[in-house]
Design a protein around this motif. Sequence first.
Motif, short mmCIF file in Angstrom:
data_model
loop_
_atom_site.label_atom_id
_atom_site.label_comp_id
_atom_site.label_asym_id
_atom_site.label_seq_id
_atom_site.Cartn_x
_atom_site.Cartn_y
_atom_site.Cartn_z
N UNK A 7 0.85 -1.12 0.00
CA UNK A 7 -0.08 -0.08 -0.07
C UNK A 7 0.85 1.26 -0.15
N UNK A 8 0.43 2.14 -0.48
CA UNK A 8 1.21 3.47 -0.75
C UNK A 8 0.82 4.44 0.43
N UNK A 9 1.66 4.96 1.23
CA UNK A 9 1.33 5.70 2.31
C UNK A 9 0.82 7.24 1.95
N UNK A 10 0.07 7.63 2.79
CA UNK A 10 -0.43 9.11 2.52
C UNK A 10 0.82 10.03 2.67
N UNK A 11 1.03 11.26 1.74
CA UNK A 11 2.01 11.99 2.00
C UNK A 11 1.36 13.32 2.51
N UNK A 12 0.21 13.57 2.96
CA UNK A 12 -0.50 14.71 3.30
C UNK A 12 -1.77 14.39 3.63
N UNK A 13 -2.37 15.13 4.64
CA UNK A 13 -3.86 14.79 5.20
C UNK A 13 -4.44 16.25 5.39
N UNK A 14 -5.46 16.56 4.99
CA UNK A 14 -6.38 17.78 5.12
C UNK A 14 -6.94 17.91 6.20
N UNK A 15 -7.05 19.32 6.68
CA UNK A 15 -7.63 19.75 7.96
C UNK A 15 -8.66 20.85 7.64
N UNK A 16 -9.57 21.31 8.49
CA UNK A 16 -10.35 22.33 8.19
C UNK A 16 -9.95 23.58 9.02
N UNK A 17 -8.75 23.45 9.63
CA UNK A 17 -8.43 24.50 10.45
C UNK A 17 -7.92 26.02 9.60
N UNK A 18 -8.68 26.84 10.23
CA UNK A 18 -8.12 28.36 9.69
C UNK A 18 -6.93 28.79 10.21
N UNK A 19 -6.76 28.24 11.50
CA UNK A 19 -5.66 28.81 12.45
C UNK A 19 -5.16 27.73 13.40
N UNK A 20 -4.05 27.62 13.94
CA UNK A 20 -3.61 26.55 14.88
C UNK A 20 -3.01 27.46 16.17
N UNK A 21 -3.12 27.21 17.33
CA UNK A 21 -2.68 27.61 18.56
C UNK A 21 -2.54 26.83 19.33
N UNK A 22 -0.96 26.97 19.87
CA UNK A 22 -0.11 26.03 20.63
C UNK A 22 -0.18 26.67 22.21
#
Length: 116
Positions: A7-22
């Motif tokens: 199987x080929x591994x995914x190289x990216x995954x999408x998100x619905x984030x407009x921003x990320x806060x740590x």
Amino acid sequence: MEAAGRQRLKDHVRSNWHNAVLVCRKCSKKLDGGFGKDGEERLAKALRRHLSLKKGRKAAAGIIEVNCLGICPRGAITVVNGAASRDWMLVRPGTDLDELAVALDLTASADARDPD
């Protein structure tokens, strides 16, 4: 070349984030709450609840607790806005969550809240 049957591994995954806060997990543990209606919630959870955001990549914004950010302010939590990562914030217990959301540029995320 890929071998047959692999199987080929995914190289990216999408998100619905407009921003990320740590949010520093170590600072949050030291304060043991201080946010939310009764002042008993940790900042990440209180902010997520205040903006009606889900956890995970399907939320409108990501609010993520991370390991120690190395600032360790006394009586505050270190917070980093991923979109403006040069300026880190020190958030004290009892800070108004509406003002914090504006400062972190999460108001657009609140407008695009999850329908649930």
